[in-house]
Write an enzyme that holds these catalytic residues in place. Structure first.
Site, PDB file in Angstrom:
ATOM      1  N   HIS A  41       0.831  -1.220   0.000  1.00  0.00           N
ATOM      2  CA  HIS A  41       0.000   0.000   0.000  1.00  0.00           C
ATOM      3  C   HIS A  41       0.857   1.258   0.000  1.00  0.00           C
ATOM      4  CE1 HIS A  41       0.209   0.855   4.435  1.00  0.00           C
ATOM      5  NE2 HIS A  41       0.278  -0.451   4.560  1.00  0.00           N
ATOM      6  N   ASP A  83      -0.145   4.427   0.999  1.00  0.00           N
ATOM      7  CA  ASP A  83      -0.395   5.426   2.038  1.00  0.00           C
ATOM      8  C   ASP A  83       0.380   5.097   3.309  1.00  0.00           C
ATOM      9  OD1 ASP A  83      -2.204   3.108   2.167  1.00  0.00           O
ATOM     10  OD2 ASP A  83      -3.080   4.099   3.910  1.00  0.00           O
ATOM     11  N   ASP A 137       6.231   1.243   6.613  1.00  0.00           N
ATOM     12  CA  ASP A 137       4.869   0.703   6.482  1.00  0.00           C
ATOM     13  C   ASP A 137       4.102   1.630   5.550  1.00  0.00           C
ATOM     14  OD1 ASP A 137       2.288  -0.202   6.753  1.00  0.00           O
ATOM     15  OD2 ASP A 137       2.088   0.362   8.846  1.00  0.00           O
ATOM     16  N   GLU A 179      -4.987   2.001   2.799  1.00  0.00           N
ATOM     17  CA  GLU A 179      -5.067   0.797   3.636  1.00  0.00           C
ATOM     18  C   GLU A 179      -5.172   1.178   5.103  1.00  0.00           C
ATOM     19  OE1 GLU A 179      -3.162  -2.491   6.095  1.00  0.00           O
ATOM     20  OE2 GLU A 179      -2.628  -0.398   5.897  1.00  0.00           O
TER      21      GLU A 179
END
Ligand code: ZN
Length: 413
Positions: free
Chosen positions: A78, A80, A141, A175
């Site tokens: 992802h 974002d 992340d 996400e």
């Protein structure tokens, strides 16, 4: 390794923080910007089908190098980052040949990565660590996942002698605010199995998540002016207090459970004398037990109503997501091949469980079995977030081996 490091630093510098208050999809323009950058880079690698759709999702295909038909696999990450910590103006700091000491982050010296609190950090002595400057999150992340997928694709394209089937690359948006797969068209993705690259450390395969329901308890009382309330008012706030008091606390709560134990978790309450609503998360690895939890809420409601027969308590339950393991049973190769790929890459695989959901739990439920793989994330959603270049490089090797393992099967596409 330098190209992997360059990629990672290039991607984290694009601000892609998700915004829960936005009314657009994706919720922040930076996600579109990073998606455009990746689409251009993929085309530069020779993937002419690389495309960003109207929702910001990026798709591309690494074509097969084998002649026989093999299942198509998908690698998913992802774009974002979490809204919990600022993701604007991220300044990654590279600590080559890390000396094993505490790391003081220069943009905010009150932020210190202490090895005493983070033994995984100490274990990386001699490796290359990447941290923030202390003022933002890092965004490993999930930009570690993005960089790992991009590097693995570049590796396969540069080395056509590696045998593998078709691989779909997929970068999703939002996400972190629960909308990662809202607009993902599984037909268009066209894969038999997916892997999200969004896991901590190295060598872990998340193959199990919670199953999750949301219970909304609505307590209806009787409001009337307090001056004339005697014998007539039924205060929903007091009933809510009784209701909460009668829920288990020493067991079945997030504060008292770990590992495979489930819980019920009241997390929001609002209302007044006439009506109160309580929102309660129901969680368990065993999906069937969610119904027992809901029944417990109804039983507690009945004990309250026994004393207040004119009040009403409604318990309404909606499904949120389901344990990935339920759906992975249909495609046992999803986990088995990930384990095999890790072994071939020189990593001892560890099957792990997530006390929460992943995009993979929803994708698996929708019919695309999708475990989650380690990609070098640490201390996520925090200014103390860091990653290790060697762990990311291992994740790249795992993906290359995964491509090879799936390429050895000859099942229909
Ligand atoms: Zn993530």
């Amino acid at each position: 390794m330098n190209s992997l490091l360059d990629r990672f630093c290039r991607y984290v510098r694009v601000s892609t923080q998700a915004d829960e208050s936005a009314r657009t999809y994706p919720s922040s323009p930076g996600q579109l910007e990073l998606g455009r950058l990746l689409t251009e880079e993929l085309r530069g690698l020779g993937l002419q089908d690389a495309q960003q759709d109207e929702h910001g999702i990026v798709l591309a295909t690494v074509p097969a190098t084998v002649d026989h038909a093999t299942p198509t696999i998908a690698w998913i990450a992802h774009l974002d980052t979490s809204p919990e910590t600022s993701g604007h103006n991220v300044q990654p700091i590279i600590h080559a040949n890390y000396d094993g000491r505490d790391i003081i982050l220069p943009g905010d010296p009150s932020k210190v990565l202490r090895t005493a609190e983070c033994p995984e950090l100490l274990a990386q002595k001699g490796k290359t660590i990447i941290t923030t400057d202390g003022t933002t999150l890092l965004g490993s992340d999930d930009k570690a996942g993005v960089a790992v997928i991009m590097e693995a694709a570049a590796t396969l394209l540069a080395r056509p002698e590696i045998p593998h089937g078709p691989i779909r690359l997929c970068f999703t948006c939002d996400e972190e605010i629960g909308h990662g797969v809202d607009h993902l068209d599984l037909q268009k993705l066209g894969a038999t199995v997916g892997y999200t690259l969004d896991g901590g450390g190295v060598g872990e395969i998340d193959g199990e998540t919670f199953s999750a329901d949301l219970a909304v308890v609505t307590i209806t009382g009787t409001n009337i002016h307090p001056s004339i309330a005697k014998g007539r008012m039924v205060n929903a706030i007091r009933l809510a207090g009784l209701f909460l008091e009668r829920l288990p606390r020493q067991v079945l709560s997030p504060e008292t459970t770990a590992d495979r134990e489930g819980f019920l978790h009241p997390y929001r309450i609002e209302g007044g004398v006439a009506e109160v609503t309580i929102r309660i998360l129901l969680r368990d690895f065993d999906t069937a037990r969610l119904a027992d939890r809901a029944e417990l809420l109804r039983t507690v409601a009945r004990t309250v109503l026994a004393d207040y027969p004119t009040a009403r308590i409604d318990v309404s339950v909606t499904a949120q997501y389901r344990n990935m393991a339920d759906g992975l049973k249909k495609e046992p190769r999803a986990l088995a091949f990930a384990q095999e790929a890790m072994r071939r890459a020189g990593v001892e695989p560890k099957l792990t469980i997530v006390r929460g959901g992943t995009d993979g739990s929803r994708l698996t439920e929708l019919g695309l079995p999708t475990p989650n793989l380690s990609t070098g994330e640490h201390n996520i959603h925090s200014p103390l977030e860091w990653t290790c270049l060697e762990e990311m490089a291992t994740a790249v090797r795992v993906l290359v081996e995964l491509a090879r393992v799936w390429g050895e099967t000859s099942a229909p596409r």
